[in-house]
Design a protein around this motif. Structure first.
Motif, short mmCIF file in Angstrom:
data_model
loop_
_atom_site.label_atom_id
_atom_site.label_comp_id
_atom_site.label_asym_id
_atom_site.label_seq_id
_atom_site.Cartn_x
_atom_site.Cartn_y
_atom_site.Cartn_z
N LEU A 20 29.10 48.45 36.31
CA LEU A 20 30.07 47.44 35.90
C LEU A 20 30.35 46.43 37.01
O LEU A 20 30.20 46.73 38.20
N GLU A 21 30.77 45.25 36.61
CA GLU A 21 31.18 44.25 37.58
C GLU A 21 32.56 44.60 38.14
O GLU A 21 33.32 45.36 37.54
N SER A 22 32.88 44.03 39.29
CA SER A 22 34.17 44.29 39.92
C SER A 22 35.31 43.80 39.04
O SER A 22 35.15 42.87 38.25
N TRP A 23 36.47 44.43 39.19
CA TRP A 23 37.63 44.06 38.40
C TRP A 23 38.17 42.69 38.80
O TRP A 23 38.10 42.30 39.96
N SER A 24 38.75 42.02 37.85
CA SER A 24 39.57 40.84 38.14
C SER A 24 41.01 41.31 38.25
O SER A 24 41.53 41.99 37.36
N LEU A 25 41.66 40.98 39.35
CA LEU A 25 43.02 41.47 39.59
C LEU A 25 44.10 40.53 39.07
O LEU A 25 45.28 40.79 39.24
N SER A 26 43.70 39.43 38.44
CA SER A 26 44.70 38.51 37.91
C SER A 26 45.49 39.20 36.81
O SER A 26 44.93 39.85 35.92
N ASN A 27 46.80 39.10 36.88
CA ASN A 27 47.73 39.67 35.90
C ASN A 27 47.78 41.20 35.92
O ASN A 27 48.36 41.80 35.01
N ALA A 28 47.17 41.84 36.90
CA ALA A 28 47.25 43.29 37.01
C ALA A 28 48.34 43.63 38.04
O ALA A 28 48.29 43.15 39.17
N ASN A 29 49.30 44.46 37.64
CA ASN A 29 50.50 44.63 38.46
C ASN A 29 50.70 46.03 39.05
O ASN A 29 51.77 46.32 39.56
N LEU A 30 49.69 46.88 38.97
CA LEU A 30 49.83 48.21 39.56
C LEU A 30 50.06 48.09 41.06
O LEU A 30 49.35 47.37 41.76
N SER A 31 51.04 48.82 41.55
CA SER A 31 51.36 48.77 42.97
C SER A 31 50.17 49.21 43.82
O SER A 31 49.56 50.25 43.55
N GLY A 32 49.82 48.41 44.82
CA GLY A 32 48.74 48.76 45.73
C GLY A 32 47.35 48.51 45.20
O GLY A 32 46.36 48.89 45.84
N LEU A 33 47.23 47.85 44.04
CA LEU A 33 45.91 47.68 43.42
C LEU A 33 44.96 46.87 44.28
O LEU A 33 43.77 47.18 44.38
N SER A 34 45.45 45.83 44.92
CA SER A 34 44.56 45.00 45.74
C SER A 34 44.02 45.79 46.93
O SER A 34 42.86 45.63 47.31
N VAL A 35 44.86 46.66 47.50
CA VAL A 35 44.41 47.49 48.62
C VAL A 35 43.38 48.51 48.15
O VAL A 35 42.36 48.75 48.81
#
Length: 446
Positions: A370-385
């Protein structure tokens, strides 16, 4: 209403019943290694013309391809039924692949299908192929390698019967307070939490002592040293590409306000309720739907209780293709994101965007790249890390965004109108490419 289409010589609808049984990929059988595999190939190619001499539209071509696809599967079923007569215990589908094309210029549709089946010695759990469910031929796979799971084929007793009937998620108490969610209190252990709700939809290990557990796509529980420390609700909690892989379990959150229980999700909130919620929960957010209309609606957007901060995440293991995939799961499943699919299969998400599918009987049946996730509009705490420790997929030495030609490193390839089919002794798969680069794929275990 669509125009009538003439198709000369379509296969007649099959009414034949197989003398012995044909088992699909969801069956659990011991194959007869002493017998040669059964290979069957069928193709249907039809030129089309419309009544009145009018040209067929692309939509009508698509309908014809679908009809031909059904006919090819019926034809394969007829051929399998004939082959099965020679084997008292029946046969099982090992692999099936189809090619479907429609040429809008020549108005010609072509469908071909190939099935590989194997005689069986015995079966424990079965799903039988009939003329009425030939759609089960498509994508069917079966592993001929010896199984190591603990189902006993020669008895009617399954020592792991409970494993085949997993607990279901069932939230009976939908209330949320400042220290309790769905009957689960801050400080409760993971096992205590599961006793309250049956099972979590998904488990997501973060590091050696923290993990997220989800109910549906909108409710995340953070456990630390096996104790619940925090909860997070968000209208958009997860990346869309990940959320789409997970079952929906919609819970209408409620909390004691002016009434014993006031529903706070899946409804519009008046000013009084919003004010009361802000006073009750320090970390709560709302969004306004139709802000610039004459009738704007205020709804709950996010709610956090307790602690949701995560420590440094550990990168989950990746499967390189060099080691046995079942051994990889056994070794690393405690560190992989995992959940159950709609067909009772278990899904494992690795550290390099590989989705491994394991049947309810413990066999690996497929891998998706799968391709990498798009983090736009995703609000889970710590998701970007967390996403920073994930790497692009790799598979048998082929990597994300490699040129199309690299797919040949896995096996023999064929370009099928923008989709690259790859076949080797263990896998059959299809890559999707963009601008000559490989971006994603789906593989099925032979």
């Amino acid at each position: 209403m669509k125009k009538n289409i003439l198709l000369a010589g379509l296969f007649a609808v099959s009414v034949q019943v197989s003398a012995t049984q044909i088992f699909t990929k969801n069956s659990d059988c011991v194959i007869d290694e002493s017998k040669a595999p059964i290979e069957i190939y069928k193709q249907s190619s039809k030129s089309m013309r419309l009544l009145g001499g009018q040209e067929a539209s692309n939509g009508e071509l698509s309908d014809v391809v679908t009809a031909l696809f059904d006919d090819v599967r019926l034809s394969l079923f007829d051929a399998l039924s004939e082959e099965a007569k020679a084997f008292e215990k029946g046969i099982i589908i090992k692999n099936a692949s189809f090619k479907r094309t429609a040429d809008g210029w020549s108005k010609r549709a072509v469908v071909s299908g190939k099935v590989v089946a194997q005689p069986v010695l015995s079966c424990h759990y079965t799903e039988v192929l009939t003329a009425k469910n030939t759609e089960l031929i498509s994508g069917a796979v079966f592993s001929s390698k010896p199984t190591t799971h603990s189902i006993t084929y020669n008895t009617t007793i399954d020592p792991n019967k409970s494993r085949l009937k997993p607990k279901l998620t069932e939230v009976l108490d939908t209330s949320v307070t400042t220290d309790q969610v769905f009957g689960i209190k801050l400080g409760d252990s993971f096992s205590q939490a599961e006793e309250k709700i049956g099972r979590f939809t998904m488990q997501w290990p973060i590091n050696a002592y923290q993990k997220f557990a989800f109910i549906g796509r909108n409710n995340a529980f953070l456990f630390e040293h096996d104790k619940l420390v925090g909860y997070q609700y968000a209208f958009n909690l997860l990346p869309i590409s990940l959320a789409n892989l997970i079952d929906i379990y919609d819970v209408a959150l409620a909390t004691p306000l002016s009434h014993p229980q006031t529903q706070i999700t899946n409804r519009d909130l008046d000013e009084m309720t919003v004010s009361a919620l802000k006073e009750k929960f320090p970390d709560i957010k709302f969004f306004v739907e139709g802000r610039y209309t004459t009738d704007p609606k205020t709804k709950l957007s996010a709610l956090t209780i307790g602690k949701t901060e995560i420590a440094k995440p550990i990168a989950p293991a990746c499967w390189s293709g060099q080691e046995d995939i079942k051994a990889f799961i056994t070794k690393h499943q405690g560190g992989l994101m995992q959940w159950r699919g709609i067909d009772k299969q278990t899904l494992f998400y690795t550290g390099c965007n590989q989705l491994i599918e394991q049947s309810q009987f413990g066999r690996v049946i497929g891998v998706k790249l799968l391709e990498s996730w798009s983090l736009s509009n995703a609000n889970l705490s710590g998701l970007s890390v967390i996403s920073n420790v994930l790497t692009p997929w790799q598979f048998y030495g082929v990597n994300y965004l490699d040129p199309e030609s690299r797919a040949s490193q896995i096996g023999s390839i064929e370009n099928l109108y923008g989709t690259i089919e790859v076949v080797n002794s263990d896998w059959v798969g299809h890559f999707k490419s963009y601008d000559g680069q490989l971006v994603s794929a789906e593989f099925e275990k032979m």
